[in-house]
Design a protein around this motif. Sequence first.
Motif, PDB file in Angstrom:
ATOM      1  N   LEU A 160      24.749  11.653  56.184  1.00 10.08           N
ATOM      2  CA  LEU A 160      24.806  10.193  56.157  1.00 10.08           C
ATOM      3  C   LEU A 160      23.444   9.586  56.470  1.00 10.08           C
ATOM      4  O   LEU A 160      23.032   8.589  55.847  1.00 10.08           O
ATOM      5  N   ARG A 161      22.726  10.190  57.396  1.00  9.88           N
ATOM      6  CA  ARG A 161      21.361   9.731  57.688  1.00  9.88           C
ATOM      7  C   ARG A 161      20.486   9.842  56.447  1.00  9.88           C
ATOM      8  O   ARG A 161      19.679   8.944  56.147  1.00  9.88           O
ATOM      9  N   ARG A 162      20.617  10.952  55.727  1.00  8.97           N
ATOM     10  CA  ARG A 162      19.833  11.130  54.500  1.00  8.97           C
ATOM     11  C   ARG A 162      20.138  10.016  53.510  1.00  8.97           C
ATOM     12  O   ARG A 162      19.241   9.457  52.870  1.00  8.97           O
TER      13      ARG A 162
ATOM     14  N   LEU B  18      18.698   4.917  50.713  1.00  8.67           N
ATOM     15  CA  LEU B  18      18.939   3.515  50.371  1.00  8.67           C
ATOM     16  C   LEU B  18      17.775   2.642  50.812  1.00  8.67           C
ATOM     17  O   LEU B  18      17.318   1.766  50.062  1.00  8.67           O
ATOM     18  N   ALA B  19      17.295   2.869  52.036  1.00  8.19           N
ATOM     19  CA  ALA B  19      16.166   2.082  52.536  1.00  8.19           C
ATOM     20  C   ALA B  19      14.916   2.331  51.704  1.00  8.19           C
ATOM     21  O   ALA B  19      14.169   1.395  51.376  1.00  8.19           O
ATOM     22  N   ASP B  20      14.685   3.582  51.337  1.00  7.02           N
ATOM     23  CA  ASP B  20      13.517   3.916  50.518  1.00  7.02           C
ATOM     24  C   ASP B  20      13.585   3.263  49.147  1.00  7.02           C
ATOM     25  O   ASP B  20      12.548   3.009  48.523  1.00  7.02           O
ATOM     26  N   ARG B  21      14.791   2.989  48.662  1.00  9.78           N
ATOM     27  CA  ARG B  21      14.966   2.329  47.373  1.00  9.78           C
ATOM     28  C   ARG B  21      14.893   0.804  47.476  1.00  9.78           C
ATOM     29  O   ARG B  21      15.103   0.102  46.498  1.00  9.78           O
TER      30      ARG B  21
ATOM     31  N   MET C 216      28.672   6.788  62.280  1.00  8.71           N
ATOM     32  CA  MET C 216      28.695   8.173  62.745  1.00  8.71           C
ATOM     33  C   MET C 216      30.001   8.556  63.435  1.00  8.71           C
ATOM     34  O   MET C 216      30.175   9.714  63.826  1.00  8.71           O
ATOM     35  N   ALA C 217      30.921   7.601  63.575  1.00  6.50           N
ATOM     36  CA  ALA C 217      32.171   7.884  64.285  1.00  6.50           C
ATOM     37  C   ALA C 217      32.966   8.972  63.567  1.00  6.50           C
ATOM     38  O   ALA C 217      33.178   8.910  62.354  1.00  6.50           O
ATOM     39  N   PHE C 218      33.369   9.983  64.317  1.00  6.23           N
ATOM     40  CA  PHE C 218      34.263  11.062  63.861  1.00  6.23           C
ATOM     41  C   PHE C 218      33.621  12.012  62.849  1.00  6.23           C
ATOM     42  O   PHE C 218      34.323  12.846  62.267  1.00  6.23           O
TER      43      PHE C 218
END
Length: 275
Positions: free
Chosen positions: A179-181, A186-189, A168-170
């Motif tokens: 980015l969270r989405r 990725l985790a859901d996959r 999350m930097a900058f």
Amino acid sequence: MSHPPILEFADVTYRYRDDRAALSGVSFAIREGRRTAIVGANGAGKSTAVFHMNGLFRPTSGEVRFKGQPLDAKRRGRMTEHVGVVFQDPDDQIVSLTVLEDVAFAPAQRGIAPAEAERLARDCLAALGIERLADRNPSDLSYGQRKTVAIAGVLAMDAEVVVFDEPMAFLDPAGKKELRRLMDDLADRGKTVVVTTHDMQLVAEWAEDVVVMKGGTCLGVMSPPELFANREMLAETNLELPPLAELASALWTGNPRDMPIRLDDMLAWLGDRLN
């Protein structure tokens, strides 16, 4: 659902050439398919641990294992196929003169035919909504755009583990939300997603497991509520509670594992108390 270890550190020590210790007897496991945050102040050893995960660094002593197998020289050489790292500074990993060439670089290095590598690269750019940048020179892009290109390059590797170093930097709020989405997707996959971070709000909202580091040592692996309930450990590691967890920690008297630290959980718990 079972979550066996996918990466294990067993008493890992790493010393620089001047004999300074970056890691000292570090032991922890990252579980397959889990969302893991590695937290600690600057100098805690977070990035050094990441470099061991993808085989860039070799322990001075101790052992790193991937799916139960020690990382010998041969396995270390191929770990970038299994562990993709998105570095904090995208310029550390962008190597080509066009976005498309850069994203296709990793698949091509794995021996994938050029046409297939390009197809994979275009698919990753489309998934991130930046296909319009395919022919642009990365050096002409904004920081957020270059960061997205670096992420596309890691996605093109289709690694089992994806590591975000201080993701999350900058980034502005919109960039953080996007980015969270992506991390959630990725985790859901079924990917194992790891972040190194100072952002305790991200830990509260996103992480399932937290590896706590200080001065090149690992203080433990726990859930976010367990960490936030441990005021001594937070003080020792110079980590601060996010505002919602600060409120929960002041009010909660039950099992630390069950402390509500996410907004929906906190609203539900307060609603029950008020009814």
